[in-house]
Motif scaffolding. Structure first.
Motif, PDB file in Angstrom:
ATOM      1  N   TYR A 158      -3.586 -22.692 -11.588  1.00 23.58           N
ATOM      2  CA  TYR A 158      -3.311 -22.396 -10.188  1.00 23.58           C
ATOM      3  C   TYR A 158      -3.839 -23.502  -9.283  1.00 23.58           C
ATOM      4  O   TYR A 158      -3.198 -23.889  -8.307  1.00 23.58           O
ATOM      5  N   ILE A 159      -5.014 -24.036  -9.622  1.00 23.95           N
ATOM      6  CA  ILE A 159      -5.639 -25.064  -8.786  1.00 23.95           C
ATOM      7  C   ILE A 159      -4.922 -26.403  -8.915  1.00 23.95           C
ATOM      8  O   ILE A 159      -4.631 -27.068  -7.926  1.00 23.95           O
ATOM      9  N   THR A 200     -10.663 -20.066  -5.289  1.00 21.71           N
ATOM     10  CA  THR A 200      -9.438 -20.627  -5.874  1.00 21.71           C
ATOM     11  C   THR A 200      -8.470 -21.049  -4.776  1.00 21.71           C
ATOM     12  O   THR A 200      -7.878 -22.135  -4.829  1.00 21.71           O
ATOM     13  N   SER A 217     -13.618 -15.094  -6.618  1.00 21.84           N
ATOM     14  CA  SER A 217     -12.756 -16.035  -7.329  1.00 21.84           C
ATOM     15  C   SER A 217     -11.482 -16.319  -6.542  1.00 21.84           C
ATOM     16  O   SER A 217     -11.004 -17.452  -6.495  1.00 21.84           O
ATOM     17  N   PHE A 269     -12.243 -20.130 -12.648  1.00 20.76           N
ATOM     18  CA  PHE A 269     -11.038 -20.142 -11.824  1.00 20.76           C
ATOM     19  C   PHE A 269      -9.846 -20.597 -12.657  1.00 20.76           C
ATOM     20  O   PHE A 269     -10.001 -21.283 -13.673  1.00 20.76           O
ATOM     21  N   SER A 270      -8.669 -20.228 -12.201  1.00 23.33           N
ATOM     22  CA  SER A 270      -7.446 -20.623 -12.886  1.00 23.33           C
ATOM     23  C   SER A 270      -7.139 -22.093 -12.607  1.00 23.33           C
ATOM     24  O   SER A 270      -6.771 -22.456 -11.481  1.00 23.33           O
ATOM     25  N   GLU A 271      -7.310 -22.932 -13.613  1.00 23.06           N
ATOM     26  CA  GLU A 271      -7.026 -24.356 -13.435  1.00 23.06           C
ATOM     27  C   GLU A 271      -5.537 -24.597 -13.248  1.00 23.06           C
ATOM     28  O   GLU A 271      -5.138 -25.530 -12.551  1.00 23.06           O
TER      29      GLU A 271
END
Length: 739
Positions: A466-467, A392, A388, A462-464
């Protein structure tokens, strides 16, 4: 002693003869020099910071003057190269006789002609290229036919010199060239050819940069200086060294140094990566390529005979270092395999990432699905790159590059600010950037939802935030810029308005905008918080300006008592298109005043209908009709203006006013109709009276009188007035008026 003296004299004599011969050859060569040689040698002298005479002497001493002649000849060499660097006499091809071995080893800077294959470049290379080898070079055409450039490998080496030549000279020059690209395929294909070529060239520059960094970061295992490993040929030698503490200790010392070096490399490898926060996905591939280069080079060293010999000695001695060595060997192998695997999969992503670097946000939208699909495949099948954290980080780099591309698109590759371009053009680009962000998110969510329907596959967990977090921040910045542009457009009408008194507010707004435009930071840099403070101040100042404008409007209407004039003024304020000025409230107030106007007209009609005031020189009937029409005009014109804003007439109070208007209007129209019909009847009576005799005799006295009715003159005047008011006129009255 006598013989040695004779031998010395003979050597000196031979040396003098050789020197004289070389001098004569040099002068003979010099005699053949012409303007072409002078042009070439002058450029070389300028590039290497020497006098032309020094360059000329150095070149004439060499043995490759024929290369210059072949360069000038039709069908000759396409290029000609000069080196200026520290070399041995033999390397430069100087061909000096009588130079002893000791002096041959002494190096000093020389200028010489070379093919570029026999001597490595360590100094300056000045090279000349012919555009058309089939044409002979003459003193007249050498300026047009020959181009030159130079490479300076003294600082940073050859790779660095080539990189800077391409990045600082050729790429900027090619970017400014808008002709000659794909001439056979039309302008659109030409633009694509240019874009692809520049992308390839920039990619090559990136490879050069990465190669230099890899060379600087490579790790060389320290050479074992405590023992001679070349003497260890076989198992007997390894056992002999292992069984002796005296010989084993230097070998173990060497092993300890290597272990320490490798541990440092692995520790650096395990450290958290420190990267710039705007790197794109190509940086991820470059990172793993450098890591692969570092560990592959280290693995190659572990396979050398010296390292193998040390390991075999340690193994034979059953040293405690063997366990640490094997662990490190395994970790290095794993790191190299990880880098190799990651490079393999990231190479498949490279083509999908090209549009992020070579396209604008409009064309980039089409590449998003294939890009996200490629990342999904890497996440699904990669052995090492399926975590991940790594995926990411890769998505974040994709986001970074999209933002970078959007900024370059909006600012024309950083050559123009948002204020230097037409506002409509900038807004169109901003909306394209916003659409790219939305499509990026939509495609990500579609892929995520599709994976959720197949629980057996790796999910996009995944952390949206963060993305997409940076893109959201950039999106908010773009929305604020759009709001600024909309505000500027909205208030720019103040400058063109004819309303008296708005000049001060127009000047104030221009000052607000000018202050904002003078800010020195990049308005598209979403990390600059100074913009947010300035944006708040801009909004506050424009809000204050709007309040000032509203106050100005209120004061203006306080001075107007006439409904029609008030509506006309309100229409001018409404045409400004500035919201929240209370236009609807003003309409309601004027409507209330209009209701009072209708009541006043009604009362005035009731009071004056039997004997209305008339203007001078008007006939009685026409005067009464004109009076009624004037009263009707006072209520009809405002009502027609109100009807252009239907919402104003939707309230209960408005409906009451409408009923009152209809009642009064009906009465006034009926008044006009009644008097007009009465006049038509009078015309008929006058027509009958005109049939009587013109002259009559009084029965009593016998006097003769003119039989003329004074009302005939009134009838003629009435007809004239009725005609002007465009009312119906009987044919008899019209004929009478003409006579």
């Amino acid at each position: 002693m006598f013989k040695s003296g004779r031998r010395q004299l003979w050597k000196q004599s031979v040396s003098r003869v050789l020197k004289q011969k070389l001098k004569e050859e040099k002068e003979a060569k010099r005699a053949h020099l012409d303007g072409r040689h002078d042009y070439i040698l002058s450029i070389v002298a300028s590039c290497v910071d020497l006098e032309k005479a020094e360059v000329e002497d150095a070149v004439l001493e060499g043995t490759r003057m024929d290369r210059i002649d072949k360069f000038f000849a039709a069908g000759g060499f396409r290029h000609l190269m000069f080196y200026h660097q520290d070399v041995e006499a033999s390397e430069a091809g100087l061909g000096l006789a009588g130079v002893n071995s000791q002096s041959a080893k002494n190096k000093k800077a020389k200028v010489f002609i070379t093919e570029g294959k026999d001597v490595a470049l360590t100094g300056i290379c000045v090279f000349f290229i012919r555009s058309n080898p089939s044409k002979a070079i003459t003193p007249e055409n050498i300026h047009q036919e020959v181009a030159f450039n130079m490479l300076d490998a003294r600082h940073g080496g050859l790779l660095n010199s080539v990189q800077h030549l391409l990045a600082d000279i050729f790429i900027p020059a090619l970017k400014t060239m808008n002709y000659g690209w794909g001439e056979l395929g039309g302008p659109q294909k030409g633009a694509k050819v240019k874009q692809d070529f520049l992308a390839s060239l920039e990619g090559f520059v990136g490879v050069l940069s990465g190669a230099q960094q890899s060379l600087m970061e490579k790790v060389n295992l320290k050479k074992c200086e405590t023992c001679d490993l070349k003497t260890l040929k076989g198992p007997e030698d390894y056992l002999a060294v292992a069984n002796s503490m005296e010989t084993l200790e230097p070998v173990e010392t060497c092993m300890k140094v290597w272990i320490k070096q490798i541990e440092q490399v692995i520790a650096e490898n395990d450290q958290l990566r420190k990267e710039a926060d705007d790197l794109g996905p190509r940086a991820e591939l470059d990172h793993w390529k450098k890591r692969l280069s570092k560990f592959s080079y280290l693995l190659d060293q572990l396979k050398t005979s010296d390292v193998k010999a040390v390991v075999r000695v340690i193994t034979a001695a059953k040293s405690k270092l063997l366990k640490s060595w094997r662990e490190l060997d395994s970790r290095i192998t794993d790191a190299a395999n990880e880098a190799k695997d990651n490079v393999k999969y990231l190479y498949t992503l490279e083509k999908c990432c090209d549009p992020l670097y070579n396209s604008d946000p409009v064309a980039m939208v089409d590449a998003i699905p294939s890009l996200i699909h490629a990342i999904k495949m890497i996440h699904s099948i990669s052995r090492y790159y399926n975590t991940s954290e790594k995926i990411t980080s890769l998505f974040v780099k994709v986001t970074n590059q999209m933002i970078t591309a959007c900024k370059a698109y909006i600012t024309k590759n950083n050559t123009a600010t948002i204020w230097d371009q037409p506002q409509d053009e900038v807004l169109e680009k901003i909306h394209a950037a916003i659409r790219l962000k939305q499509e990026y998110q939509n495609c990500f969510h579609k892929t995520k939802q599709k994976l959720e329907q197949s629980p057996s596959e790796r999910q996009f967990d995944f952390s949206e935030m963060y993305i997409f977090g940076k893109f959201e921040t950039f999106h908010r910045r773009l929305l604020k810029i759009i709001q600024i542009f909309d505000t500027i457009t909205m208030y720019s009408v103040l400058q063109d308005s004819k309303l008296e008194g708005l000049e001060v507010m127009a000047s104030r707004f221009q000052s607000i905008v000018a202050t904002l435009k003078k800010k020195q930071y990049n308005f598209l840099d979403h990390r600059k918080t100074d913009f947010d403070l300035d944006f708040e101040e801009f909004c506050k100042q424009t809000s204050d300006l709007q309040h000032q404008l509203q106050t100005f409007m209120d004061i203006t209407f306080e001075k107007i008592t006439n409904t029609e004039r008030a509506l006309d003024m309100l229409k001018k304020f409404e045409s400004l298109g500035i919201p929240n000025l209370g236009i609807n409230d003003k309409y309601q107030i004027i409507l209330q005043n209009y209701g009072h106007d209708i009541e006043m007209v009604s009362k005035l009609y009731t009071k004056q209908k039997n004997d209305p005031p008339m203007a001078r020189n008007l006939s009685p009937v026409a005067g009464k009709i004109l009076w009624a029409r004037q009263l009707f005009h006072r209520i009809q014109v405002p009502m027609s203006l109100f009807q252009q804003h239907p919402t104003v007439l939707q309230t209960a109070e408005a409906k009451s006013i409408i009923r009152n208007y209809n009642r009064v209007a009906k009465v006034l129209l009926e008044f006009e109709v009644v008097y007009h019909r009465g006049w038509l009847q009078q015309v008929e009576l006058a027509k009958a009276g005109l049939k009587a005799s013109l002259l009559v005799k009084a029965p009593e006295t016998g006097e003769i009188f003119v039989n003329f009715d004074p009302e005939i003159l009134t009838l003629i005047r009435e007809t004239e007035c009725m005609s002007r008011m465009e009312l119906e006129i009987p044919p008899f009255a019209a004929a009478l008026q003409q006579k």
